[in-house]
Write a protein that holds these residues in place. Structure first.
Motif, mmCIF file in Angstrom:
data_model
loop_
_atom_site.group_PDB
_atom_site.id
_atom_site.type_symbol
_atom_site.label_atom_id
_atom_site.label_comp_id
_atom_site.label_asym_id
_atom_site.label_seq_id
_atom_site.Cartn_x
_atom_site.Cartn_y
_atom_site.Cartn_z
ATOM 1 N N LEU A 228 0.814 -1.214 0.000
ATOM 2 C CA LEU A 228 0.000 0.000 0.000
ATOM 3 C C LEU A 228 0.850 1.268 0.000
ATOM 4 C CD1 LEU A 228 -2.786 1.240 -0.016
ATOM 5 C CD2 LEU A 228 -2.837 1.074 2.486
ATOM 6 N N PRO A 229 1.925 1.375 0.774
ATOM 7 C CA PRO A 229 2.751 2.594 0.697
ATOM 8 C C PRO A 229 3.304 2.852 -0.703
ATOM 9 C CG PRO A 229 3.280 1.372 2.687
ATOM 10 C CD PRO A 229 2.393 0.492 1.872
ATOM 11 N N ASP A 230 3.686 1.807 -1.418
ATOM 12 C CA ASP A 230 4.184 1.998 -2.780
ATOM 13 C C ASP A 230 3.074 2.468 -3.716
ATOM 14 O OD1 ASP A 230 6.664 1.124 -1.941
ATOM 15 O OD2 ASP A 230 6.968 -0.166 -3.684
ATOM 16 N N LEU A 231 1.888 1.904 -3.566
ATOM 17 C CA LEU A 231 0.768 2.345 -4.408
ATOM 18 C C LEU A 231 0.450 3.815 -4.166
ATOM 19 C CD1 LEU A 231 -1.708 -0.690 -4.199
ATOM 20 C CD2 LEU A 231 -0.084 -0.140 -6.019
ATOM 21 N N GLN A 232 0.444 4.227 -2.913
ATOM 22 C CA GLN A 232 0.154 5.629 -2.597
ATOM 23 C C GLN A 232 1.227 6.560 -3.157
ATOM 24 O OE1 GLN A 232 -0.096 5.110 1.657
ATOM 25 N NE2 GLN A 232 -2.332 4.969 1.645
ATOM 26 N N ALA A 233 2.487 6.158 -3.003
ATOM 27 C CA ALA A 233 3.578 6.987 -3.531
ATOM 28 C C ALA A 233 3.533 7.046 -5.051
ATOM 29 C CB ALA A 233 4.921 6.434 -3.056
ATOM 30 N N ALA A 234 3.269 5.916 -5.706
ATOM 31 C CA ALA A 234 3.197 5.895 -7.168
ATOM 32 C C ALA A 234 2.045 6.739 -7.678
ATOM 33 C CB ALA A 234 3.046 4.447 -7.651
ATOM 34 N N GLN A 235 0.916 6.712 -6.966
ATOM 35 C CA GLN A 235 -0.222 7.532 -7.371
ATOM 36 C C GLN A 235 0.132 9.017 -7.292
ATOM 37 O OE1 GLN A 235 -3.650 7.852 -4.691
ATOM 38 N NE2 GLN A 235 -4.986 7.282 -6.397
ATOM 39 N N ARG A 236 0.791 9.430 -6.213
ATOM 40 C CA ARG A 236 1.179 10.847 -6.088
ATOM 41 C C ARG A 236 2.146 11.247 -7.194
ATOM 42 N NH1 ARG A 236 1.459 9.359 -0.564
ATOM 43 N NH2 ARG A 236 3.723 9.125 -0.734
ATOM 44 N N LEU A 237 3.116 10.406 -7.487
ATOM 45 C CA LEU A 237 4.092 10.732 -8.527
ATOM 46 C C LEU A 237 3.444 10.807 -9.900
ATOM 47 C CD1 LEU A 237 7.001 8.434 -7.293
ATOM 48 C CD2 LEU A 237 7.014 10.931 -7.298
ATOM 49 N N THR A 238 2.485 9.919 -10.157
ATOM 50 C CA THR A 238 1.790 9.942 -11.444
ATOM 51 C C THR A 238 0.949 11.208 -11.585
ATOM 52 O OG1 THR A 238 1.673 7.521 -11.399
ATOM 53 C CG2 THR A 238 0.248 8.651 -12.965
ATOM 54 N N CYS A 239 0.280 11.591 -10.522
ATOM 55 C CA CYS A 239 -0.561 12.795 -10.572
ATOM 56 C C CYS A 239 0.256 14.054 -10.799
ATOM 57 C CB CYS A 239 -1.354 12.919 -9.271
ATOM 58 S SG CYS A 239 -2.611 11.642 -9.060
ATOM 59 N N THR A 240 1.499 14.067 -10.340
ATOM 60 C CA THR A 240 2.345 15.251 -10.511
ATOM 61 C C THR A 240 3.216 15.184 -11.765
ATOM 62 O OG1 THR A 240 4.008 14.217 -9.066
ATOM 63 C CG2 THR A 240 2.443 15.732 -8.045
ATOM 64 N N GLY A 241 3.010 14.166 -12.596
ATOM 65 C CA GLY A 241 3.731 14.093 -13.858
ATOM 66 C C GLY A 241 5.146 13.546 -13.764
ATOM 67 N N MET A 242 5.538 12.960 -12.638
ATOM 68 C CA MET A 242 6.874 12.388 -12.487
ATOM 69 C C MET A 242 6.801 10.905 -12.879
ATOM 70 S SD MET A 242 7.920 14.243 -8.884
ATOM 71 C CE MET A 242 9.629 13.704 -8.974
ATOM 72 N N TYR A 243 6.657 10.692 -14.178
ATOM 73 C CA TYR A 243 6.319 9.358 -14.663
ATOM 74 C C TYR A 243 7.465 8.361 -14.516
ATOM 75 C CZ TYR A 243 2.412 11.916 -16.658
ATOM 76 O OH TYR A 243 1.302 12.711 -16.822
ATOM 77 N N ARG A 244 8.696 8.791 -14.688
ATOM 78 C CA ARG A 244 9.806 7.850 -14.574
ATOM 79 C C ARG A 244 9.943 7.343 -13.146
ATOM 80 N NH1 ARG A 244 13.039 6.616 -18.372
ATOM 81 N NH2 ARG A 244 12.437 8.466 -19.568
ATOM 82 N N GLU A 245 9.854 8.251 -12.170
ATOM 83 C CA GLU A 245 9.914 7.836 -10.769
ATOM 84 C C GLU A 245 8.690 6.992 -10.401
ATOM 85 O OE1 GLU A 245 10.250 10.815 -11.933
ATOM 86 O OE2 GLU A 245 12.227 11.588 -11.346
ATOM 87 N N ALA A 246 7.530 7.393 -10.939
ATOM 88 C CA ALA A 246 6.303 6.636 -10.670
ATOM 89 C C ALA A 246 6.394 5.231 -11.253
ATOM 90 C CB ALA A 246 5.099 7.362 -11.247
ATOM 91 N N LEU A 247 6.989 5.089 -12.430
ATOM 92 C CA LEU A 247 7.106 3.783 -13.071
ATOM 93 C C LEU A 247 7.893 2.808 -12.199
ATOM 94 C CD1 LEU A 247 6.633 1.998 -15.547
ATOM 95 C CD2 LEU A 247 8.744 2.934 -16.532
ATOM 96 N N ALA A 248 8.997 3.269 -11.619
ATOM 97 C CA ALA A 248 9.793 2.394 -10.754
ATOM 98 C C ALA A 248 8.997 1.966 -9.525
ATOM 99 C CB ALA A 248 11.082 3.113 -10.345
#
Length: 359
Positions: A228-248
């Motif tokens: 769950l912490p990874d999903l929450q962090a990935a969602q925030r990164l995706t919403c802010t357009g940081m797709y490369r960091e979100a992808l990892a």
């Protein structure tokens, strides 16, 4: 340790040979201190044992191939007439070859027959100092036994995270948790190497024990502790357009759910949506198409799902881009239209990610 083994072998061999006294006839002690050199006795022991002393590791033994199999391999049952000197004129019908083939077959099947377990290994621990707090962050790998992961699934958790998991599970599974030990809090010396090492081993045993209990292993409390912490962090990164960091981060969440065996849940579908969106935004269209295909295979048996329409539309678009067959997805979309689903009002995969509450 090796010197002690040689010392015991020397005594055993001396016993078999009638306990001969050493040359010189004196009453010299047989004790062999740990600092003794191995090379003094290795050659003599090898001769008397009619073999070769090998101090290679277990991994090296498994990789050795040739005329002689490792001494640790179990001897396969000998076929009738395979031994030399059989009653059939002393003929041997290829016993040595058969033995080697059986040993090789046993060697290959040994890994597949062993049951797989999920191992939890603390690989590092670092002291983190922030403005108002100081804590130890433990990095844990989730590893399938008997396999090598090129990209292992990892989590980083602090003591308070483990304590919260322990508290939540004891509230729900009081009977099952009665036998589960948890490291207690300390008032001081929390940041010494000794304390960190002991807690690292304790957390490994804690997670392994929890994973061995069926009801706990499938509970949301246990599963969400990992991904769950990874999903929450990935969602925030995706919403802010940081797709490369979100992808990892999406990829690590994917691996965590795969190791935990929850690849058919709604959270896993959301993870595939996150991977597809980030791959598409980074112009990695083939990878995005593959994520959509995997999601649609999971949704094949479902007549309706909030992500079905978005995944079908994304798959049709990506299949057209990469030159793949899109007829099946177009037919499923047509079925949804005939069923009265307003596809024009369906959100995109990216919109689904942004709106999905992850708590």
């Amino acid at each position: 340790m090796a010197a002690r083994i040689l010392h015991r072998l020397r005594h055993a061999l001396a016993g078999e040979g009638g306990r001969e006294e050493p040359a010189g006839g004196g009453g010299e002690a047989e004790d062999c201190p740990e600092s003794s050199e191995l090379e003094d006795d290795t050659e003599g022991l090898s001769t008397r044992l009619s073999g070769t002393l090998s101090f290679t590791s277990h991994e090296e033994e498994e990789e050795e191939e040739g005329d002689g199999a490792s001494e640790e391999l179990e001897e396969p049952p000998q076929a009738p007439g395979a031994a030399a000197g059989t009653e059939d004129g002393g003929r041997c019908w290829g016993g040595d070859l058969l033995t080697r083939q059986l040993q090789e077959l046993w060697r290959r099947s040994r890994g597949s027959l062993a049951p797989q377990r999920l191992l939890f290994e603390v690989t590092s621990a670092s002291v983190v100092s922030e403005r108002s707090s100081k804590y130890v962050l433990y990095t844990i790998y989730l590893i399938r036994s008997g396999q090598f992961d090129k990209a292992p699934a990892t989590i980083a958790r602090r003591y308070s995270d483990f304590e919260q998991l322990n508290r939540r599970l004891r509230c729900r599974f009081s009977c099952d948790m009665a036998s589960v030990a948890f490291p207690r809090k300390r008032l001081r010396r929390n940041f010494t190497a000794e304390t960190i090492a002991k807690r690292s081993r304790a957390f490994e045993q804690f997670l392994s024990h929890l994973h061995s209990i069926d009801e706990i292993r499938r509970s949301p409390e246990f599963l969400e502790f990992f991904f769950l912490p990874d999903l929450q962090a990935a969602q925030r990164l995706t919403c802010t357009g940081m797709y490369r960091e979100a992808l990892a981060t999406w990829a690590n969440a994917y691996r965590l759910q795969d190791r935990l065996g929850v690849c058919n849940s709604g959270r896993f579908l959301l993870t595939l949506a996150g991977l597809a969106v980030c791959h598409q935004e980074l112009d990695q269209l083939s990878e995005a198409h593959g994520c959509c295909e995997q999601a649609l295979q999971l949704l094949e048996a479902q007549g309706s799902h909030p992500l079905l329409g978005p995944f079908l539309q994304a798959h049709v678009h990506l299949a057209w881009k990469v030159g793949k067959d899109k007829r099946h997805s177009e037919a499923r979309l047509q079925d949804l239209r005939e069923a009265g689903l307003p596809l024009q009002q369906q959100p995109s995969l990216k919109e689904c990610l942004i709106k999905e509450p992850l708590e």
